[in-house]
Design a protein around this motif. Structure first.
Motif, PDB file in Angstrom:
ATOM      1  N   THR A  23       0.561  -1.310  -0.182  1.00 16.60           N
ATOM      2  CA  THR A  23       0.095  -0.048  -0.031  1.00 16.60           C
ATOM      3  C   THR A  23       0.862   1.446   0.091  1.00 16.60           C
ATOM      4  O   THR A  23       0.479   2.153  -0.673  1.00 16.60           O
ATOM      5  N   THR A  24       2.160   1.026   0.634  1.00 15.57           N
ATOM      6  CA  THR A  24       2.965   2.276   0.700  1.00 15.57           C
ATOM      7  C   THR A  24       3.283   2.670  -0.693  1.00 15.57           C
ATOM      8  O   THR A  24       3.478   3.863  -0.953  1.00 15.57           O
ATOM      9  N   THR A  25       3.578   1.346  -1.405  1.00 12.97           N
ATOM     10  CA  THR A  25       4.152   1.907  -2.781  1.00 12.97           C
ATOM     11  C   THR A  25       3.170   2.136  -3.679  1.00 12.97           C
ATOM     12  O   THR A  25       3.169   3.180  -4.426  1.00 12.97           O
ATOM     13  N   ALA A  26       1.669   1.570  -3.332  1.00 13.41           N
ATOM     14  CA  ALA A  26       0.746   2.129  -4.559  1.00 13.41           C
ATOM     15  C   ALA A  26       0.445   3.647  -4.017  1.00 13.41           C
ATOM     16  O   ALA A  26       0.347   4.238  -5.120  1.00 13.41           O
ATOM     17  N   VAL A  27       0.287   4.042  -2.995  1.00  8.40           N
ATOM     18  CA  VAL A  27      -0.034   5.506  -2.848  1.00  8.40           C
ATOM     19  C   VAL A  27       1.052   6.354  -3.058  1.00  8.40           C
ATOM     20  O   VAL A  27       0.945   7.234  -3.764  1.00  8.40           O
ATOM     21  N   GLY A  30       1.898   6.272  -6.850  1.00  5.48           N
ATOM     22  CA  GLY A  30       0.807   7.045  -7.578  1.00  5.48           C
ATOM     23  C   GLY A  30       0.993   8.581  -7.380  1.00  5.48           C
ATOM     24  O   GLY A  30       0.872   9.272  -8.382  1.00  5.48           O
ATOM     25  N   ALA A  31       1.400   9.125  -6.252  1.00  9.60           N
ATOM     26  CA  ALA A  31       1.660  10.399  -6.162  1.00  9.60           C
ATOM     27  C   ALA A  31       2.890  10.884  -6.877  1.00  9.60           C
ATOM     28  O   ALA A  31       2.942  11.977  -7.356  1.00  9.60           O
ATOM     29  N   ALA A  32       4.066  10.043  -6.891  1.00  7.88           N
ATOM     30  CA  ALA A  32       5.197  10.365  -7.921  1.00  7.88           C
ATOM     31  C   ALA A  32       4.739  10.426  -9.373  1.00  7.88           C
ATOM     32  O   ALA A  32       5.100  11.473 -10.012  1.00  7.88           O
ATOM     33  N   LEU A  33       4.028   9.650  -9.790  1.00  3.70           N
ATOM     34  CA  LEU A  33       3.494   9.799 -11.164  1.00  3.70           C
ATOM     35  C   LEU A  33       2.377  11.032 -11.440  1.00  3.70           C
ATOM     36  O   LEU A  33       2.788  11.717 -12.597  1.00  3.70           O
ATOM     37  N   ALA A  34       1.718  11.434 -10.482  1.00  4.14           N
ATOM     38  CA  ALA A  34       0.755  12.379 -10.346  1.00  4.14           C
ATOM     39  C   ALA A  34       1.638  13.701 -10.328  1.00  4.14           C
ATOM     40  O   ALA A  34       1.339  14.695 -11.090  1.00  4.14           O
ATOM     41  N   VAL A 223      11.409   6.485   8.880  1.00  2.68           N
ATOM     42  CA  VAL A 223      10.207   6.822   9.724  1.00  2.68           C
ATOM     43  C   VAL A 223       9.263   7.562   9.297  1.00  2.68           C
ATOM     44  O   VAL A 223       8.100   7.410   9.276  1.00  2.68           O
ATOM     45  N   ARG A 224       9.530   8.587   8.215  1.00  5.54           N
ATOM     46  CA  ARG A 224       8.724   9.500   7.851  1.00  5.54           C
ATOM     47  C   ARG A 224       7.693   8.697   7.000  1.00  5.54           C
ATOM     48  O   ARG A 224       6.526   8.847   6.965  1.00  5.54           O
ATOM     49  N   LEU A 225       8.068   7.623   6.126  1.00  4.60           N
ATOM     50  CA  LEU A 225       7.022   6.959   5.467  1.00  4.60           C
ATOM     51  C   LEU A 225       6.132   6.247   6.062  1.00  4.60           C
ATOM     52  O   LEU A 225       4.939   6.228   5.769  1.00  4.60           O
ATOM     53  N   GLY A 226       6.457   5.673   7.205  1.00  3.55           N
ATOM     54  CA  GLY A 226       5.414   4.969   8.247  1.00  3.55           C
ATOM     55  C   GLY A 226       4.630   6.056   9.030  1.00  3.55           C
ATOM     56  O   GLY A 226       3.443   5.708   9.253  1.00  3.55           O
ATOM     57  N   GLU A 227       5.034   7.353   8.973  1.00  5.72           N
ATOM     58  CA  GLU A 227       4.181   8.190   9.699  1.00  5.72           C
ATOM     59  C   GLU A 227       3.135   9.176   8.910  1.00  5.72           C
ATOM     60  O   GLU A 227       2.057   9.455   8.948  1.00  5.72           O
ATOM     61  N   ALA A 228       3.348   9.193   7.610  1.00  2.00           N
ATOM     62  CA  ALA A 228       2.502   9.842   6.504  1.00  2.00           C
ATOM     63  C   ALA A 228       1.159   9.242   6.494  1.00  2.00           C
ATOM     64  O   ALA A 228       0.232  10.165   6.352  1.00  2.00           O
ATOM     65  N   PRO A 229       0.811   8.124   6.339  1.00  2.00           N
ATOM     66  CA  PRO A 229      -0.511   7.536   6.354  1.00  2.00           C
ATOM     67  C   PRO A 229      -1.507   7.884   7.480  1.00  2.00           C
ATOM     68  O   PRO A 229      -2.730   8.209   7.126  1.00  2.00           O
ATOM     69  N   SER A 230      -0.891   8.143   8.679  1.00  2.00           N
ATOM     70  CA  SER A 230      -1.706   8.581   9.657  1.00  2.00           C
ATOM     71  C   SER A 230      -2.214  10.012   9.578  1.00  2.00           C
ATOM     72  O   SER A 230      -2.960  10.479  10.130  1.00  2.00           O
ATOM     73  N   PHE A 231      -1.536  10.654   8.769  1.00  2.00           N
ATOM     74  CA  PHE A 231      -1.810  12.018   8.214  1.00  2.00           C
ATOM     75  C   PHE A 231      -2.652  12.149   7.052  1.00  2.00           C
ATOM     76  O   PHE A 231      -3.020  13.318   6.609  1.00  2.00           O
ATOM     77  N   GLY A 232      -3.028  11.025   6.418  1.00  2.00           N
ATOM     78  CA  GLY A 232      -3.642  10.876   5.257  1.00  2.00           C
ATOM     79  C   GLY A 232      -3.117  11.558   3.975  1.00  2.00           C
ATOM     80  O   GLY A 232      -3.706  12.091   3.091  1.00  2.00           O
ATOM     81  N   ASP A 239       6.631  14.871   3.576  1.00  2.00           N
ATOM     82  CA  ASP A 239       7.884  15.273   3.709  1.00  2.00           C
ATOM     83  C   ASP A 239       8.776  14.867   2.480  1.00  2.00           C
ATOM     84  O   ASP A 239       9.316  13.918   2.342  1.00  2.00           O
ATOM     85  N   ILE A 240       8.568  15.855   1.518  1.00  2.00           N
ATOM     86  CA  ILE A 240       9.344  15.529   0.354  1.00  2.00           C
ATOM     87  C   ILE A 240      10.890  15.515   0.226  1.00  2.00           C
ATOM     88  O   ILE A 240      11.588  14.717  -0.622  1.00  2.00           O
ATOM     89  N   ALA A 241      11.362  16.126   1.233  1.00  2.00           N
ATOM     90  CA  ALA A 241      12.916  16.246   1.627  1.00  2.00           C
ATOM     91  C   ALA A 241      13.363  14.727   2.114  1.00  2.00           C
ATOM     92  O   ALA A 241      14.439  14.198   2.021  1.00  2.00           O
ATOM     93  N   SER A 242      12.352  13.769   2.316  1.00  2.00           N
ATOM     94  CA  SER A 242      12.664  12.463   3.315  1.00  2.00           C
ATOM     95  C   SER A 242      13.340  11.565   2.303  1.00  2.00           C
ATOM     96  O   SER A 242      12.977  11.675   1.264  1.00  2.00           O
ATOM     97  N   GLN A 243      13.983  10.534   2.701  1.00  2.00           N
ATOM     98  CA  GLN A 243      14.550   9.505   1.973  1.00  2.00           C
ATOM     99  C   GLN A 243      13.558   8.753   1.279  1.00  2.00           C
ATOM    100  O   GLN A 243      13.772   8.279   0.095  1.00  2.00           O
ATOM    101  N   GLY A 244      12.567   8.503   1.976  1.00  2.00           N
ATOM    102  CA  GLY A 244      11.296   7.604   1.795  1.00  2.00           C
ATOM    103  C   GLY A 244      10.702   8.285   0.516  1.00  2.00           C
ATOM    104  O   GLY A 244      10.368   7.764  -0.670  1.00  2.00           O
ATOM    105  N   ALA A 245      10.476   9.732   0.373  1.00  2.00           N
ATOM    106  CA  ALA A 245       9.889  10.635  -0.807  1.00  2.00           C
ATOM    107  C   ALA A 245      10.796  10.427  -2.068  1.00  2.00           C
ATOM    108  O   ALA A 245      10.631  10.131  -3.018  1.00  2.00           O
ATOM    109  N   GLN A 246      12.189  10.348  -1.675  1.00  2.00           N
ATOM    110  CA  GLN A 246      13.266  10.707  -2.996  1.00  2.00           C
ATOM    111  C   GLN A 246      13.320   9.295  -3.345  1.00  2.00           C
ATOM    112  O   GLN A 246      13.287   9.044  -4.702  1.00  2.00           O
ATOM    113  N   GLY A 247      13.032   8.075  -2.565  1.00  2.00           N
ATOM    114  CA  GLY A 247      12.803   6.822  -3.255  1.00  2.00           C
ATOM    115  C   GLY A 247      11.736   6.547  -4.045  1.00  2.00           C
ATOM    116  O   GLY A 247      12.093   5.978  -5.280  1.00  2.00           O
ATOM    117  N   TYR A 248      10.633   6.979  -3.621  1.00  2.00           N
ATOM    118  CA  TYR A 248       9.446   6.990  -4.615  1.00  2.00           C
ATOM    119  C   TYR A 248       9.541   7.636  -5.749  1.00  2.00           C
ATOM    120  O   TYR A 248       9.084   7.393  -6.946  1.00  2.00           O
TER     121      TYR A 248
END
Length: 264
Positions: A23-27, A30-34, A223-232, A239-248
């Motif tokens: 689900t983390t990958t799907a969401v 999806g955001a990266a392509l958008a 950690v930021r990737l794990g936090e993001a869903p609880s904020f919808g 957090d676009i600067a996070s490593q998770g965001a850069q990965g996606y």
């Protein structure tokens, strides 16, 4: 099979193992392509509806979801919901999707209900992402039958490759009988920790087994990737600067470039 003239590239994101980052990958893919201004549709095929809440949609306020398209034959267009990103839309899931599993079992052509629904939208989106439940049930089979490609998230942990053969058997069966055009988009290493020997071992094993099907991008344990869903929010809005965001963002580029090469 989905018509060859379909403009959409339909990617099924599946692994029957839970907690691997589907689900983390799907969401976030999806955001990266958008963000790259590709019209993208995320379809939540999991009754738990985590992809739905992950983009900030309140399931309690919805009157329609994927169930109503599959079983009650509502038009696909009527199921589409906006998100905070202009180019990202969602067909949400709800708990009544469990009912779809039961109701589809006795139907003829039960594997093609999602494929039939998506034909209505084929020309409206550059990418359609199907987020599957953590099992090889009838909803996952519908997603694999409707898709052009399968993307497999693989968590970098001890039992990562265990059970994968079952998914690959299902992939081969569906390719053989229901969807001859189905290919593997790629294997995505998730929760990768470069300081951890085990992560490197899993990466090596995956590359030995899948060869060039493993994405160059590795999604870090973040950690930021794990936090993001609880904020919808997708990580790119949280957090676009996070490593998770850069990965996606890197994964999105890899998929967009791969698509261009395939059509060159």
């Amino acid at each position: 099979m989905v018509e060859i003239f379909s403009m959409s590239h339909i990617i099924c994101i599946a692994n029957q193992k839970g907690g691997v980052g589907k689900t983390t990958t799907a969401v976030n893919l999806g955001a990266a392509l958008a963000i790259a201004e590709h019209n993208t549709l995320l379809i939540d095929c999991d009754p738990q509806g985590n992809a739905t809440t992950g983009v900030g949609i309140n399931k309690a306020e919805l009157t329609k979801n994927l169930y109503h398209g599959l079983i009650q034959k509502e038009s696909a267009e009527d199921l589409v919901v906006d998100t905070d990103l202009d180019y990202l839309k969602v067909i949400p899931a709800g708990i009544d999707l469990i009912g779809a599993e039961v109701e589809l079992i006795s139907q003829p052509n039960r594997e093609t209900y999602l494929q039939d629904l998506l034909k209505q939208l084929a020309d409206d989106y550059a990418y359609i992402l199907l987020d599957c439940p953590p099992s090889l049930n009838i909803l996952t089979v519908n997603a694999l039958t409707a898709a052009h490609t399968l993307l497999v998230p693989l968590q970098c942990e001890f039992y990562a490759l265990e059970g994968l053969s079952q998914l690959l058997q299902t992939f081969k069966r569906i390719k053989g009988y229901l969807n001859p055009g189905l290919e593997i988009e790629g294997v995505l290493l998730t929760m990768f920790d470069k300081r951890n020997n085990l992560s490197h071992q899993v990466a090596e094993e995956a590359e030995k087994y899948f060869k060039n099907l493993v994405f160059k991008t590795r999604i870090p344990r973040n950690v930021r990737l794990g936090e993001a869903p609880s904020f919808g929010k997708p990580i790119l809005l949280y957090d676009i600067a996070s490593q998770g965001a850069q990965g996606y963002l890197a994964l999105g580029k890899e998929i967009m470039n791969g698509r261009r090469e395939k059509h060159a």
